[in-house]
Design a protein around this motif. Structure first.
Motif, PDB file in Angstrom:
ATOM      1  N   THR A  80      77.804   2.250 149.371  1.00 25.83           N
ATOM      2  CA  THR A  80      78.471   1.767 148.169  1.00 25.83           C
ATOM      3  C   THR A  80      78.217   0.275 148.009  1.00 25.83           C
ATOM      4  O   THR A  80      78.531  -0.525 148.899  1.00 25.83           O
ATOM      5  CB  THR A  80      79.982   2.020 148.236  1.00 25.83           C
ATOM      6  OG1 THR A  80      80.212   3.423 148.354  1.00 25.83           O
ATOM      7  CG2 THR A  80      80.676   1.501 146.988  1.00 25.83           C
ATOM      8  N   THR A  93      79.089  -3.147 146.401  1.00 22.70           N
ATOM      9  CA  THR A  93      80.245  -3.777 145.763  1.00 22.70           C
ATOM     10  C   THR A  93      79.866  -5.015 144.961  1.00 22.70           C
ATOM     11  O   THR A  93      80.643  -5.454 144.114  1.00 22.70           O
ATOM     12  CB  THR A  93      81.305  -4.148 146.820  1.00 22.70           C
ATOM     13  OG1 THR A  93      80.706  -5.001 147.799  1.00 22.70           O
ATOM     14  CG2 THR A  93      81.840  -2.906 147.507  1.00 22.70           C
ATOM     15  N   GLU A 127      79.660  -1.834 151.277  1.00 27.72           N
ATOM     16  CA  GLU A 127      80.732  -1.400 152.152  1.00 27.72           C
ATOM     17  C   GLU A 127      80.190  -1.169 153.558  1.00 27.72           C
ATOM     18  O   GLU A 127      79.074  -0.667 153.737  1.00 27.72           O
ATOM     19  CB  GLU A 127      81.381  -0.128 151.614  1.00 27.72           C
ATOM     20  CG  GLU A 127      82.206  -0.355 150.350  1.00 27.72           C
ATOM     21  CD  GLU A 127      82.974   0.898 149.939  1.00 27.72           C
ATOM     22  OE1 GLU A 127      82.830   1.939 150.620  1.00 27.72           O
ATOM     23  OE2 GLU A 127      83.726   0.831 148.946  1.00 27.72           O
ATOM     24  N   ASP A 147      85.187  -5.383 156.139  1.00 32.38           N
ATOM     25  CA  ASP A 147      85.161  -4.322 155.123  1.00 32.38           C
ATOM     26  C   ASP A 147      83.796  -4.216 154.444  1.00 32.38           C
ATOM     27  O   ASP A 147      83.407  -3.136 153.989  1.00 32.38           O
ATOM     28  CB  ASP A 147      86.227  -4.581 154.056  1.00 32.38           C
ATOM     29  CG  ASP A 147      87.641  -4.397 154.586  1.00 32.38           C
ATOM     30  OD1 ASP A 147      87.788  -3.903 155.721  1.00 32.38           O
ATOM     31  OD2 ASP A 147      88.598  -4.762 153.877  1.00 32.38           O
ATOM     32  N   GLU A 148      83.108  -5.345 154.358  1.00 34.29           N
ATOM     33  CA  GLU A 148      81.819  -5.379 153.665  1.00 34.29           C
ATOM     34  C   GLU A 148      80.806  -6.157 154.499  1.00 34.29           C
ATOM     35  O   GLU A 148      81.174  -6.942 155.371  1.00 34.29           O
ATOM     36  CB  GLU A 148      81.962  -6.046 152.288  1.00 34.29           C
ATOM     37  CG  GLU A 148      82.938  -5.359 151.351  1.00 34.29           C
ATOM     38  CD  GLU A 148      83.279  -6.237 150.167  1.00 34.29           C
ATOM     39  OE1 GLU A 148      82.924  -5.855 149.035  1.00 34.29           O
ATOM     40  OE2 GLU A 148      83.875  -7.313 150.382  1.00 34.29           O
TER      41      GLU A 148
END
Length: 352
Positions: free
Chosen positions: A245, A247, A268, A306-307
């Protein structure tokens, strides 16, 4: 006026041999050697500015850490996309010192003024998040803005965070790293503590002049002898057609261009909530036994952010609709360099 100095016999012997081979007098040979050496010295300027952000530079961009109660101040990540050690890596260390944030930025500017430093990335880490990006100017911005950014975003903080700056040297298989600790809150004079400089070289350096010049530009007059270095490493290849994903697209911001170029991505973290993949990376670890055991014990730090940031193999226009393929990642445990924190570098391989 001639300086009254002691010259080692080893240097004098080389100058004497050069004089004989080139049919010069000793005085002429010394003058030639000094002129060549002086021309290679860095310019001594009172005001040196940081280089303007480069084509691929971005940030500081906030990335949050995993969970709300499981934070660990030591679990930090850098995302240098080209951190690959050579066959015989060596490490050159300095001592650690404290300095103000302004002094750090000024020294960073002098360091880059020497030259030979190329692609760089940074992480300014706190308990609940980190400011990441590329380029020395953006690192300076991150240091100055970190307390307010973390407060504005309600990021949980510890009494001391830490930063890591990782840059390529020429040749590309060599690196410069800077680590420091910084205060949790703004003060009249923000102080960075335990500032350390490291060089990773390919093999034993034939001459240490470049590293000495860079270290002195940053305010370090003493370098320890080069020692062997092997860092624990792991990774995996993703199945064909795998995706992550996206972002955010990192793109250039150049005037005069209607369609900026996308140079990188924020994605992600594929390691979060994926115990099977973390277990696989743990089993694939290679490196010195003691350091590898330490890396295995801190494998969960790979999932803390998180990323993650990644470079694109090929840039494309921002207006282009591209499908991105996830090819895999490599992770290098860089904690042994400074013997502090549980820091990894993660290089994510994405293409379109």
């Amino acid at each position: 006026m001639r300086p009254n100095i002691d010259i080692p016999w080893s240097i004098h012997g080389k100058i004497k041999e050069h004089a004989e081979h080139t049919e010069q007098t000793i005085e002429e040979a010394y003058i030639e050697a000094l002129e060549r050496g002086v021309s290679d010295l860095p310019e001594q300027r009172d005001n040196v500015n940081l280089p303007t952000p480069g084509y691929n530079d971005f940030g500081p961009r906030l990335i949050r850490t995993q969970g709300s109660e499981s934070h660990d101040i030591n679990d930090s990540v850098t995302c240098h996309p080209f951190f690959h050690l050579g066959e015989t890596p060596m490490e050159i260390e300095t001592r650690s010192v404290d300095m103000t944030a302004d002094d750090f930025v000024n020294r960073l500017a002098r360091l880059h003024d020497v030259g030979r430093i190329s692609r760089s990335c940074f992480t300014v880490h706190q308990l609940g998040g980190a400011l990441v990006g590329r380029g020395p100017a953006n690192l300076a911005t991150a240091i100055r803005e970190a307390p307010d950014r973390f407060a504005d975003e309600e990021i949980p903080t510890y009494k001391n965070g830490h930063l890591l700056y990782l840059a390529n040297l020429a040749p590309e298989s060599e690196y410069l790293l800077i680590r420091a600790e910084f205060p949790r809150v703004s003060m009249d004079e923000q102080v960075l503590s335990n500032v350390e400089l490291r060089f990773i070289t390919e093999g034993v350096p034939v001459t240490g002049l470049l590293y000495q010049r860079l270290a002195r530009a940053f305010g370090f007059n003493e370098l320890f002898n080069a020692t062997e270095l092997t860092l624990p490493r792991t990774g995996f290849n993703a199945a064909d057609g795998s995706t992550l994903t996206v972002t955010e697209q990192i793109h250039t911001d150049e005037e005069g261009y209607d369609d900026p170029s996308v140079t990188g991505l924020i994605v992600e973290n594929p390691l979060q909530d994926n115990e099977d993949l973390l277990s696989h990376l743990k089993n694939e670890l290679s490196g010195p036994e003691k350091a590898t055991k330490n890396a295995a014990a801190n494998i969960d730090a790979l999932a803390n952010y998180d990323e993650l940031y990644c470079d694109l193999t090929h840039n494309h226009g921002l207006s282009d609709d591209r499908e991105y393929e996830f090819r895999g990642l490599t992770a290098t445990y860089i904690q042994p360099l400074f013997n502090r924190n549980s820091t990894w570098n993660i290089a994510v391989d994405m293409n379109w």
